[in-house]
Enzyme design. Structure first.
Site, PDB file in Angstrom:
ATOM      1  N   ASP A  58       0.782  -1.248   0.000  1.00 14.47           N
ATOM      2  CA  ASP A  58       0.000   0.000   0.000  1.00 14.47           C
ATOM      3  C   ASP A  58       0.816   1.303   0.000  1.00 14.47           C
ATOM      4  O   ASP A  58       1.758   1.444   0.784  1.00 14.47           O
ATOM      5  CB  ASP A  58      -0.860   0.094   1.266  1.00 14.47           C
ATOM      6  CG  ASP A  58      -1.564  -1.188   1.623  1.00 14.47           C
ATOM      7  OD1 ASP A  58      -1.475  -2.159   0.877  1.00 14.47           O
ATOM      8  OD2 ASP A  58      -2.209  -1.202   2.686  1.00 14.47           O
ATOM      9  N   ARG A 188      -7.690  -1.069  11.650  1.00 13.79           N
ATOM     10  CA  ARG A 188      -6.447  -0.537  11.070  1.00 13.79           C
ATOM     11  C   ARG A 188      -6.658   0.491   9.963  1.00 13.79           C
ATOM     12  O   ARG A 188      -7.758   0.790   9.551  1.00 13.79           O
ATOM     13  CB  ARG A 188      -5.612  -1.688  10.510  1.00 13.79           C
ATOM     14  CG  ARG A 188      -6.298  -2.521   9.421  1.00 13.79           C
ATOM     15  CD  ARG A 188      -5.294  -3.556   8.898  1.00 13.79           C
ATOM     16  NE  ARG A 188      -5.873  -4.457   7.922  1.00 13.79           N
ATOM     17  CZ  ARG A 188      -6.495  -5.595   8.210  1.00 13.79           C
ATOM     18  NH1 ARG A 188      -6.643  -5.965   9.478  1.00 13.79           N
ATOM     19  NH2 ARG A 188      -6.984  -6.349   7.246  1.00 13.79           N
ATOM     20  N   GLU A 240     -10.487  -2.563   4.145  1.00 18.03           N
ATOM     21  CA  GLU A 240      -9.159  -2.032   4.449  1.00 18.03           C
ATOM     22  C   GLU A 240      -8.996  -0.641   3.841  1.00 18.03           C
ATOM     23  O   GLU A 240      -9.727  -0.253   2.929  1.00 18.03           O
ATOM     24  CB  GLU A 240      -8.068  -2.948   3.863  1.00 18.03           C
ATOM     25  CG  GLU A 240      -8.106  -4.372   4.404  1.00 18.03           C
ATOM     26  CD  GLU A 240      -6.986  -5.266   3.873  1.00 18.03           C
ATOM     27  OE1 GLU A 240      -6.399  -5.993   4.681  1.00 18.03           O
ATOM     28  OE2 GLU A 240      -6.710  -5.248   2.656  1.00 18.03           O
TER      29      GLU A 240
END
Ligand code: FRU
Length: 529
Positions: A58, A188, A240
Site C-alpha cells: 500500500d 487498522r 481495508e
C-alpha cells in the site's frame, strides 16, 4: 592463458555483446534499453513508482508539504515478499519524478508499521514542531505479531510519529498508542483529515466489515463519532484502507466520497476498491445510493489500497489518488526480480453526473503529460477490418494511445497490443454483449506463477456517448485504460517476454470510424540514480 589475455578476450566478448544489443536497438529491441542501466531490468516500470529493491504494498501517508509530494509505502526491505512492515519513503516535486529517501518508520517491540496517513499540524497543536515550522504527523497502525499469534484480538492499535524536518527523520510519540483497540481483530489503516466546518481532526478506520469515524482536536486523543457500512456495499473481503474526502459537483454543491478497499471480492476477482457517494457532517456518513449499490473505482485487477494526498494547496484544488498496482491474489509471486510491486499513476478524481447518478472519474494527473516524447497522429478514417498502427510505436515501446471511435456503440472494436513472440493484451468493447468493455490478458506473457493471474476483466460501460474516447497508457508491465473521461478505468499488470511493439485497432463486423488517434512515446522517469 595469462591474466592479460583473459581480460582481452573478455573485452572482445563484451564488445560483441554491446554491438549485438546496439544493432538490435535499430529495429526495436526485444528488451528496450533506456538511457542507463538504472531501473532497466525486464518488466521494470519506466514511469510508475516502484521501490529500488524489495517488497512494496500500500501507498501510505501521502502529503504535500513545502513544495514536495511525499509518498510513503508498506515496505519489507529485506525481501521480495511481504514481511515485517516498514514505511519506505520517496518525494517528488511533480508527482512524476521520484527521489528515494531512507526508510521513515521501522518496526519495533510494539509491532510492525501498517498502513496510515500523514497530516500537517498547521497550528502545532501537538507541540512537536513550532508555529513557523509545523510538524508532519504520521498516524498509522501498529500490528503486534506476538499478540496475533497468541490468539488475542487487540493486536492492531493506532499510533503516531512526528517529523519537524520535512519528513527526513521521524520520532515515535511516547504516549502511543493514541487509539487503543477495543478487542476487534481488524482495526487498522487510519486516514486522518482536518474538517474545518466542525473544527476537528477526523479519523476513518477500517474495522473488519465496516469503517469507524473518530474525532480529535489534538491528534493524540480520539473519540468515536460514528460508523458506516455493515449493511452497505460489497463485503466479499475484509474492509481495508478507507478514505473520506469532499468533491465539488457541477451544480456547485459538495458531496463526500468514501473509498473502501476490499481484500477479496473485487469486480473481477481478488482485491478491489469500492466507493460510496454521500454526505458527512463531521460525525457520521450517509450514503446517497441504495445500500446494495456497489460502485468500483477501477475494473482492472491491479489497483488496490489507494487513497488521496493530504494538504494539496487550495489554489490547486485537486483531489489526487494513487493505488498499489497489484492484487493480494498474486502480489507475492509476480515475476519481477530485484523489486516487487509498483503504484498506479497518480490520478485526479472527480465526481461526474451520469444518467445513473454521480460517479467517480479518475484520470492521470496533468503532470504526466511532461513525459510525452514524439507523438504520431493518425488521420481520420474508416476501419472496415483492421488498422495497423505498429509503425507509430518508437523503440522505447512505452507509450500512450489516445483514440476516439465515433460509431463504436453500434458494432464494437478491439485494440490489440502484441509483441514479437505473439503474446498480446486486448482491450475490447462489445456493445451487443452487455454493453461491456474488457481487458483480456490471458495470453499477455508470463502467467504460470499463479492460476489467479490470467483472465479477462469486464466492466459495463457507464457512458452513453456514441463516441468512445480512450486513453491507454502502456508501461513495461502494466496497462492503464481510462475510458469516457475516466468513468470506466482498468489497471492491469502484464508481464510480456518482449515489449509490446505492435498495435492494431480492429472493427468487429461493421466498419468503425476512427475520429482521431495519437500515439505518444512516454519517457522514463528513472534517468539518474
Ligand atoms: C492492505 C493491507 C492493510 C494493512 C497493510 C499491511 O493491503 O492489508 O490493511 O495495513 O496491507 O501491509
Amino acid at each position: 592463458m595469462t591474466k592479460n589475455s583473459t581480460i582481452h578476450t573478455l573485452c572482445l566478448l563484451l564488445t560483441v555483446v554491446v554491438l549485438v544489443s546496439c544493432s538490435r536497438k535499430e529495429d526495436k529491441p526485444a528488451v528496450v534499453s533506456s538511457t542507463s542501466a538504472f531501473y532497466n531490468e525486464q518488466h521494470r516500470p519506466q514511469f510508475h513508482f516502484s521501490p529500488k529493491e524489495h517488497w512494496m504494498n500500500d501507498p501510505n501517508g501521502m502529503v504535500y508539504y513545502q513544495g514536495e509530494y511525499h509518498l510513503f509505502y508498506q515496505h519489507y526491505p529485506e525481501g521480495n515478499t511481504w514481511g515485517p512492515m516498514h514505511w519506505g519513503h520517496a518525494v517528488s516535486e511533480d508527482l512524476i519524478h521520484w527521489k528515494h529517501l531512507s526508510i521513515a518508520l521501522f518496526p519495533d517491540s510494539a509491532g510492525m508499521i501498517f498502513s496510515g496517513s500523514v497530516v500537517v499540524d498547521h497550528q502545532n497543536v501537538t507541540g512537536f514542531g513550532t508555529a513557523d515550522n509545523p510538524p508532519l504527523i504520521a498516524i498509522y497502525t501498529v500490528h503486534n505479531m506476538e499478540g496475533e499469534k497468541s490468539g488475542r484480538n487487540d493486536y492492531q492499535n493506532q499510533a503516531i510519529a512526528y517529523s519537524a524536518d520535512r519528513g527526513r527523520t521521524w520520532t515515535k510519540y511516547n504516549g502511543n498508542p493514541v487509539l487503543k483497540n477495543p478487542g476487534k481483530k481488524d482495526f487498522r489503516d487510519p486516514k486522518v483529515f482536518w474538517h474545518a466546518p466542525s473544527q476537528a481532526w477526523i479519523m476513518i478506520l477500517a474495522v473488519g466489515d465496516h469503517v469507524e469515524l473518530y474525532r480529535s482536536t489534538n491528534l493524540t486523543s480520539w473519540t468515536k463519532s460514528g460508523d458506516f457500512g455493515i449493511d452497505q456495499g460489497s463485503h466479499g473481503g475484509v474492509w481495508e484502507c478507507p478514505d473520506l474526502f469532499p468533491l465539488q459537483v457541477d451544480n456547485g454543491k459538495q458531496k463526500w466520497v468514501m473509498l473502501v478497499s476490499l481484500s477479496d471480492g473485487g469486480p473481477n476477482g481478488g482485491s478491489g476498491t469500492q466507493y460510496f457517494v454521500g454526505n458527512f457532517d463531521g460525525t457520521g456518513f450517509t450514503n446517497d445510493n441504495p445500500k446494495d449499490k456497489i460502485l468500483w473505482i477501477d475494473y482492472g485487477r491491479d489497483n488496490y489500497a489507494g487513497v488521496t494526498w493530504s494538504n494539496i494547496p487550495e489554489g490547486d484544488g485537486r483531489t489526487i489518488f494513487i493505488g498499489w498496482m497489484s492484487n493480494w491474489k498474486y502480489a507475492n509471486v509476480v515475476p519481477t526480480t530485484v523489486w516487487r510491486s509498483a503504484n498506479t499513476l497518480p490520478r485526479t478524481v472527480q465526481l461526474k453526473e451520469t444518467g445513473d447518478g454521480l460517479r467517480l472519474t479518475s484520470m492521470p494527473v496533468s503532470e504526466f503529460d511532461s513525459l510525452a516524447l514524439t507523438s504520431n497522429e493518425v488521420t481520420q478514417q474508416n476501419i472496415s477490418d483492421s488498422l495497423d498502427l505498429s509503425s507509430t510505436i518508437t523503440a522505447l515501446s512505452t507509450y500512450e494511445l489516445d483514440v476516439e471511435i465515433s460509431n463504436a456503440d453500434k458494432t464494437g472494436f478491439v485494440i490489440e497490443l502484441q509483441n514479437e513472440v505473439n503474446q498480446k493484451v486486448v482491450f475490447g468493447y462489445s456493445p451487443s454483449e452487455g454493453n461491456r468493455y474488457y481487458v483480456d490478458r490471458l495470453m499477455a506473457g508470463k502467467n504460470d506463477y499463479s492460476l489467479n493471474f490470467p483472465g479477462k476483466h469486464y466492466a459495463t460501460r457507464i457512458s452513453s456517448d456514441t463516441t468512445v474516447k480512450l486513453r491507454m497508457i502502456v508501461d513495461r508491465s502494466s496497462i492503464e485504460i481510462f475510458a469516457d473521461g475516466g468513468l470506466t478505468v482498468f489497471t492491469d499488470l502484464v508481464f510480456p517476454d518482449r515489449v509490446f511493439s505492435k498495435l492494431k485497432i480492429k472493427s468487429q463486423g461493421k466498419p468503425i470510424t476512427l475520429k482521431s488517434a495519437n500515439v505518444t512515446a512516454i519517457d522514463t522517469i528513472w534517468k539518474v540514480e
